[in-house]
Structure formats: C-alpha cells, structure tokens
Design a protein around this motif. Sequence first.
Motif, short mmCIF file in Angstrom:
data_model
loop_
_atom_site.label_atom_id
_atom_site.label_comp_id
_atom_site.label_asym_id
_atom_site.label_seq_id
_atom_site.Cartn_x
_atom_site.Cartn_y
_atom_site.Cartn_z
N ILE A 146 78.58 -58.43 70.10
CA ILE A 146 78.59 -59.29 71.28
C ILE A 146 79.68 -60.32 71.04
O ILE A 146 79.71 -60.94 69.98
N VAL A 173 81.77 -63.83 72.51
CA VAL A 173 81.44 -65.00 73.33
C VAL A 173 82.67 -65.88 73.51
O VAL A 173 83.39 -66.16 72.55
N SER A 228 77.02 -73.60 73.37
CA SER A 228 76.69 -72.18 73.58
C SER A 228 77.05 -71.35 72.36
O SER A 228 76.26 -70.52 71.91
N ILE A 261 79.38 -56.21 74.58
CA ILE A 261 79.08 -57.21 75.61
C ILE A 261 79.96 -58.43 75.39
O ILE A 261 80.10 -58.89 74.26
N LEU A 311 80.10 -62.29 76.61
CA LEU A 311 79.46 -63.40 77.30
C LEU A 311 80.51 -64.49 77.49
O LEU A 311 81.26 -64.80 76.57
N ASN A 365 80.85 -68.48 79.37
CA ASN A 365 80.26 -69.55 80.18
C ASN A 365 80.91 -69.52 81.56
O ASN A 365 82.12 -69.38 81.69
N LEU A 401 79.31 -60.64 81.16
CA LEU A 401 78.22 -61.43 81.73
C LEU A 401 78.60 -62.90 81.72
O LEU A 401 79.00 -63.43 80.69
N GLU A 402 78.45 -63.53 82.87
CA GLU A 402 78.68 -64.97 82.97
C GLU A 402 77.36 -65.68 82.72
O GLU A 402 76.35 -65.32 83.30
N ILE A 403 77.40 -66.66 81.83
CA ILE A 403 76.18 -67.37 81.46
C ILE A 403 76.33 -68.87 81.73
O ILE A 403 77.43 -69.39 81.74
N TYR A 414 74.04 -72.37 86.18
CA TYR A 414 74.51 -71.11 86.73
C TYR A 414 74.60 -71.20 88.26
O TYR A 414 73.69 -71.69 88.91
N ASP A 462 79.51 -65.82 90.55
CA ASP A 462 79.41 -64.72 89.59
C ASP A 462 80.04 -63.45 90.16
O ASP A 462 79.57 -62.89 91.15
#
Length: 118
Positions: free
Chosen positions: A11, A13, A19, A66, A68, A70, A92-94, A101, A106
């Motif tokens: 993953i 980020v 975060s 994946i 991630l 922000n 994926l937007e977190i 959020y 998104d």
Amino acid sequence: MATSFKDRDLIAVIGDEDSITGLLLAGVGHINEHQKKNFLVVDSKTPVSTIEATFQEFTNRKDIAILLINQHIAEKIRPSVDQYQKAFPALLEIPSKDHPYDPSKDSILKRVQKLFGE
C-alpha cells in the motif's frame, strides 16, 4: 516474466504527516532494495511537482496494489487523479484529521455515479 496482480503487495500513501504516521505505525511503510519508499509526507512546503512526480511513480510501480492519497492533497494534482484509469494500483482518496472527506470531489465516486446515471 510479466508482472501480475499477485506481485502487488504494498500500500502506498501520499499524505500529511498525521496520516502517514498513523499508517506507518500500522505497518504500511516499506523501503525497497533501491531505497525507494512507498510513502510521501506532504506539508505546506512540498512542491506540487514533487507530489505529481510521486503520484506518477507510485501509479507505475509494479509492487503497489493500493495508493491512498489525502483528498486535500489530491486536489493539488486533480487533473492527474481524474485521468487515472488503471485498476492497479487502486486509487483511494482518504480524509485527514484537518480536512474532512468531501464526496463531491472524489474522482472514483464521480465515475461510479456516472456509471449508474446519478
């Protein structure tokens, strides 16, 4: 040998310090044999060009399943995020602690709503 989804075990980020710290404490952090990290800490001094370059690097790496990011950071490179279409790595937007959020921003959710005609 062709890379398959089975080789994707990380993953990645792109996020703010809080975060990233939380995810590193959860065991997400990795540095490969080429000293490449799977995370980027973004603060107010991080140039957009660095965020963009890291996004491109992570989305082209064959070991990431994946990515991630922000949502407030994704906004800085929104055209690239919106154009991203590949299945792997999944994007994926977190939310972050200071930025809740917002589903209206998104890109994945927008695509799903378009698919279902909403």
